[in-house]
Design an enzyme around this catalytic site. Structure first.
Site, PDB file in Angstrom:
ATOM      1  CB  SER A 128      80.231  11.482  36.356  1.00  0.00           C
ATOM      2  OG  SER A 128      79.310  12.268  37.078  1.00  0.00           O
ATOM      3  CD  GLU A 130      75.193  15.561  36.957  1.00  0.00           C
ATOM      4  OE1 GLU A 130      74.633  15.955  35.915  1.00  0.00           O
ATOM      5  OE2 GLU A 130      74.695  15.696  38.071  1.00  0.00           O
ATOM      6  CE1 TYR A 152      81.724  16.343  33.891  1.00  0.00           C
ATOM      7  CE2 TYR A 152      79.765  15.441  34.936  1.00  0.00           C
ATOM      8  CZ  TYR A 152      81.137  15.519  34.840  1.00  0.00           C
ATOM      9  OH  TYR A 152      81.931  14.772  35.684  1.00  0.00           O
TER      10      TYR A 152
HETATM   11  P1  NAP Z   1      88.393  19.335  38.559  1.00  0.00           P
HETATM   12  O1  NAP Z   1      88.880  19.773  39.899  1.00  0.00           O
HETATM   13  O2  NAP Z   1      87.485  20.214  37.784  1.00  0.00           O
HETATM   14  O3  NAP Z   1      89.704  19.049  37.670  1.00  0.00           O
HETATM   15  C1  NAP Z   1      89.617  18.861  36.274  1.00  0.00           C
HETATM   16  C2  NAP Z   1      91.013  18.699  35.717  1.00  0.00           C
HETATM   17  O4  NAP Z   1      90.927  18.490  34.291  1.00  0.00           O
HETATM   18  C3  NAP Z   1      91.929  19.927  35.906  1.00  0.00           C
HETATM   19  O5  NAP Z   1      93.234  19.464  36.201  1.00  0.00           O
HETATM   20  C4  NAP Z   1      91.907  20.573  34.523  1.00  0.00           C
HETATM   21  O6  NAP Z   1      93.057  21.337  34.241  1.00  0.00           O
HETATM   22  C5  NAP Z   1      91.873  19.346  33.644  1.00  0.00           C
HETATM   23  N1  NAP Z   1      91.456  19.570  32.270  1.00  0.00           N
HETATM   24  C6  NAP Z   1      90.299  20.122  31.837  1.00  0.00           C
HETATM   25  N2  NAP Z   1      90.253  20.121  30.485  1.00  0.00           N
HETATM   26  C7  NAP Z   1      91.393  19.545  30.057  1.00  0.00           C
HETATM   27  C8  NAP Z   1      91.938  19.247  28.780  1.00  0.00           C
HETATM   28  N3  NAP Z   1      91.293  19.558  27.642  1.00  0.00           N
HETATM   29  N4  NAP Z   1      93.148  18.644  28.709  1.00  0.00           N
HETATM   30  C9  NAP Z   1      93.845  18.342  29.846  1.00  0.00           C
HETATM   31  N5  NAP Z   1      93.383  18.617  31.079  1.00  0.00           N
HETATM   32  C10 NAP Z   1      92.176  19.207  31.189  1.00  0.00           C
HETATM   33  O7  NAP Z   1      87.690  17.904  38.664  1.00  0.00           O
HETATM   34  P2  NAP Z   1      87.712  16.824  39.864  1.00  0.00           P
HETATM   35  O8  NAP Z   1      86.628  17.150  40.827  1.00  0.00           O
HETATM   36  O9  NAP Z   1      89.097  16.651  40.334  1.00  0.00           O
HETATM   37  O10 NAP Z   1      87.222  15.521  39.079  1.00  0.00           O
HETATM   38  C11 NAP Z   1      88.151  14.670  38.416  1.00  0.00           C
HETATM   39  C12 NAP Z   1      87.434  13.872  37.336  1.00  0.00           C
HETATM   40  O11 NAP Z   1      86.414  13.086  37.926  1.00  0.00           O
HETATM   41  C13 NAP Z   1      86.733  14.727  36.276  1.00  0.00           C
HETATM   42  O12 NAP Z   1      86.781  14.017  35.065  1.00  0.00           O
HETATM   43  C14 NAP Z   1      85.292  14.787  36.760  1.00  0.00           C
HETATM   44  O13 NAP Z   1      84.419  15.016  35.685  1.00  0.00           O
HETATM   45  C15 NAP Z   1      85.150  13.398  37.353  1.00  0.00           C
HETATM   46  N6  NAP Z   1      84.180  13.263  38.435  1.00  0.00           N
HETATM   47  C16 NAP Z   1      84.246  14.092  39.510  1.00  0.00           C
HETATM   48  C17 NAP Z   1      83.366  13.918  40.556  1.00  0.00           C
HETATM   49  C18 NAP Z   1      83.413  14.813  41.765  1.00  0.00           C
HETATM   50  O14 NAP Z   1      82.425  14.814  42.529  1.00  0.00           O
HETATM   51  N7  NAP Z   1      84.494  15.531  42.006  1.00  0.00           N
HETATM   52  C19 NAP Z   1      82.414  12.872  40.510  1.00  0.00           C
HETATM   53  C20 NAP Z   1      82.403  12.031  39.392  1.00  0.00           C
HETATM   54  C21 NAP Z   1      83.298  12.221  38.367  1.00  0.00           C
HETATM   55  P3  NAP Z   1      93.182  22.930  34.620  1.00  0.00           P
HETATM   56  O15 NAP Z   1      93.599  22.962  36.061  1.00  0.00           O
HETATM   57  O16 NAP Z   1      94.209  23.397  33.672  1.00  0.00           O
HETATM   58  O17 NAP Z   1      91.829  23.531  34.398  1.00  0.00           O
HETATM   59  N1  GDD Z   2      77.409  24.743  41.632  1.00  0.00           N
HETATM   60  C1  GDD Z   2      76.287  25.138  42.245  1.00  0.00           C
HETATM   61  N2  GDD Z   2      76.150  26.435  42.613  1.00  0.00           N
HETATM   62  N3  GDD Z   2      75.309  24.210  42.476  1.00  0.00           N
HETATM   63  C2  GDD Z   2      74.203  24.614  43.127  1.00  0.00           C
HETATM   64  C3  GDD Z   2      74.011  25.935  43.544  1.00  0.00           C
HETATM   65  C4  GDD Z   2      75.028  26.897  43.270  1.00  0.00           C
HETATM   66  O1  GDD Z   2      74.936  28.075  43.589  1.00  0.00           O
HETATM   67  N4  GDD Z   2      72.818  26.009  44.174  1.00  0.00           N
HETATM   68  C5  GDD Z   2      72.273  24.803  44.150  1.00  0.00           C
HETATM   69  N5  GDD Z   2      73.098  23.931  43.509  1.00  0.00           N
HETATM   70  C6  GDD Z   2      72.806  22.518  43.255  1.00  0.00           C
HETATM   71  C7  GDD Z   2      72.968  22.114  41.785  1.00  0.00           C
HETATM   72  O2  GDD Z   2      71.815  22.519  41.027  1.00  0.00           O
HETATM   73  C8  GDD Z   2      73.110  20.605  41.934  1.00  0.00           C
HETATM   74  O3  GDD Z   2      71.827  20.012  42.015  1.00  0.00           O
HETATM   75  C9  GDD Z   2      73.822  20.442  43.283  1.00  0.00           C
HETATM   76  O4  GDD Z   2      73.738  21.715  43.945  1.00  0.00           O
HETATM   77  C10 GDD Z   2      75.291  20.051  43.169  1.00  0.00           C
HETATM   78  O5  GDD Z   2      75.923  20.936  42.257  1.00  0.00           O
HETATM   79  P1  GDD Z   2      77.521  20.937  42.040  1.00  0.00           P
HETATM   80  O6  GDD Z   2      78.208  21.076  43.351  1.00  0.00           O
HETATM   81  O7  GDD Z   2      77.821  21.940  40.979  1.00  0.00           O
HETATM   82  O8  GDD Z   2      77.829  19.450  41.564  1.00  0.00           O
HETATM   83  P2  GDD Z   2      77.101  18.505  40.491  1.00  0.00           P
HETATM   84  O9  GDD Z   2      76.372  17.453  41.281  1.00  0.00           O
HETATM   85  O10 GDD Z   2      76.343  19.267  39.499  1.00  0.00           O
HETATM   86  O11 GDD Z   2      78.344  17.853  39.746  1.00  0.00           O
HETATM   87  C11 GDD Z   2      79.468  17.349  40.493  1.00  0.00           C
HETATM   88  O12 GDD Z   2      79.273  15.993  40.791  1.00  0.00           O
HETATM   89  C12 GDD Z   2      79.222  15.119  39.650  1.00  0.00           C
HETATM   90  C13 GDD Z   2      78.982  13.705  40.164  1.00  0.00           C
HETATM   91  O13 GDD Z   2      77.608  13.494  40.348  1.00  0.00           O
HETATM   92  C14 GDD Z   2      80.723  17.592  39.639  1.00  0.00           C
HETATM   93  O14 GDD Z   2      81.853  17.314  40.408  1.00  0.00           O
HETATM   94  C15 GDD Z   2      80.744  16.688  38.429  1.00  0.00           C
HETATM   95  O15 GDD Z   2      82.000  16.807  37.751  1.00  0.00           O
HETATM   96  C16 GDD Z   2      80.541  15.242  38.903  1.00  0.00           C
HETATM   97  O16 GDD Z   2      80.568  14.340  37.815  1.00  0.00           O
END
Ligand code: NAP
Ligand code: GDD
Length: 321
Positions: A128, A130, A152
């Protein structure tokens, strides 16, 4: 016909990746956690028969190594995509130990399970942006040092280096995709983009009057999840295992996201959005912007959905719901 195992299949990316792999002819196996309802599978509901025949679900958990070994031995996947994680940054401050176990140690458990099973497969780790956290340079690329700012983030750094270490130590075919934020109509409702598009619609429908947010100045490089799962697959089709940044190269503030989302519904966000300390983080990542030049050059990957179109797609989907 290749088989792919997806952990985290019930999540946003898991559902898009399943669709993508099935469209490529794969048999997909997904690891699902036991839950008191089956609601957590709603993102897979549309994968109805006959496509459904290409999808098998197995109970398991990244914290339960025997369930991983059993699933690997039963299906012998050619590709393993580790998408499972406690993926919410703010919640990782509330549950740091669990996050480290699921998001960090969980990846190591899966790598060990593959090793124990004597399985020759290609492995994808969902790293990520992050991990860059308080980044020293912008845009961030594969050589930018990590400075994670949350439980995280540090867990993802652990999983990232574990994946690379197993590549270097045991010759495993492991790749890490360092993905920047990617969103969609299937995004979890407590991530900021979906929170905005849902509440803007409720306000437009007269069902609510205020949207409370935290840091509106934070800037993110937001792309479309459907584009990003293609990059995961391309990494595992590459000639060698390697690590790639996947991003759009543009950065926008939370406030800009609000402006477009509310504007699309004919509303002025300034009348409805208020800040609330409850949504601020103990340490914030202020700015992320990725340089995906290596993925473009070596994988031929480019993002297709521009930022304003992404916001409108999410608003329209919530309106239809
Ligand atoms: P998400 O919607 O939060 O999905 C997370 C998945 O992980 C869900 O299927 C959840 O299952 C499963 N899970 C959590 N804990 C587990 C465990 N202990 N054993 C087995 N399964 C488990 O996340 P996403 O947005 O699809 O992201 C997919 C991956 O990419 C994650 O690893 C995230 O950290 C990473 N990532 C995401 C982003 C982004 O912007 N979306 C960016 C960079 C990296 P349940 O449904 O049962 O909760
Ligand atoms: N969730 C949330 N809720 N975020 C908020 C809010 C709120 O009410 N208000 C402001 N934010 C700001 C957060 O402080 C952060 O700076 C930004 O919005 C994005 O927050 P999120 O949407 O929660 O995503 P994230 O950037 O912290 O994390 C996501 O992206 C990562 C990749 O950079 C997640 O998907 C992570 O799993 C992923 O790795």
């Amino acid at each position: 016909m290749k088989t792919a195992l997806i952990t985290g299949i019930t999540g946003q990316d898991g559902s898009y990746l399943s669709e993508f792999l099935i469209s490529k002819g794969y048999n997909v196996v997904g690891l699902v956690r036991r839950n008191s309802t089956v609601d957590q599978r709603s993102r897979l509901d549309h994968l109805a028969a006959p496509v459904r025949k290409k999808l098998a679900l197995e109970y398991g958990d990244l914290l339960d190594i025997p369930s991983l070994v059993l699933t690997l031995k039963k299906h012998r996947p050619a590709e393993v995509y580790n998408l499972a994680a406690q993926s919410h940054v703010k919640i990782s401050f509330d549950q740091p130990i669990f996050t480290a176990q699921a998001t960090g140690l969980g990846a190591l458990n899966l790598l060990e399970a593959i090793r124990i099973s004597d399985l020759e497969c290609r492995f994808y780790q969902a790293s990520s942006s992050e991990m860059f956290g308080k980044a020293e340079q912008s845009p961030q690329n594969e050589r930018t040092p990590f400075h994670p700012r949350s439980p995280y983030g540090i867990s993802k750094v652990f999983a990232h280096w574990a994946t690379i270490n197993y590549r270097e130590s045991y010759g495993m075919w492991n790749s890490c995709g360092i993905l920047f934020n990617h969103e969609s109509p299937r995004r979890g409702e407590n991530f900021v983009t979906r929170k905005i598009t849902l509440q803007a619609n409720r306000i437009a429908a007269g069902l609510a009057d205020t949207l409370y947010l935290g840091n509106m100045n934070a800037k993110r490089d937001w792309g479309f999840a459907g584009d990003y799962v293609e990059a995961m697959w391309l990494m595992l089709q590459h000639s060698k295992p390697d690590d790639f940044v996947i991003a759009t190269g543009e950065t926008h503030s939370v406030e800009e996201f609000c402006k477009i989302a509310f504007g699309h519904l004919g509303l002025d966000y300034k009348k409805y959005v208020k800040t609330d300390q409850a949504y601020m983080r103990p340490a914030e990542v202020e700015l992320l912007c990725g340089d995906a030049g290596k993925a473009r050059a070596e994988l031929g990957w480019t993002p297709k959905v521009p930022f304003p179109q992404l916001v409108k797609m999410m608003v329209d989907a919530d309106k239809a719901r």
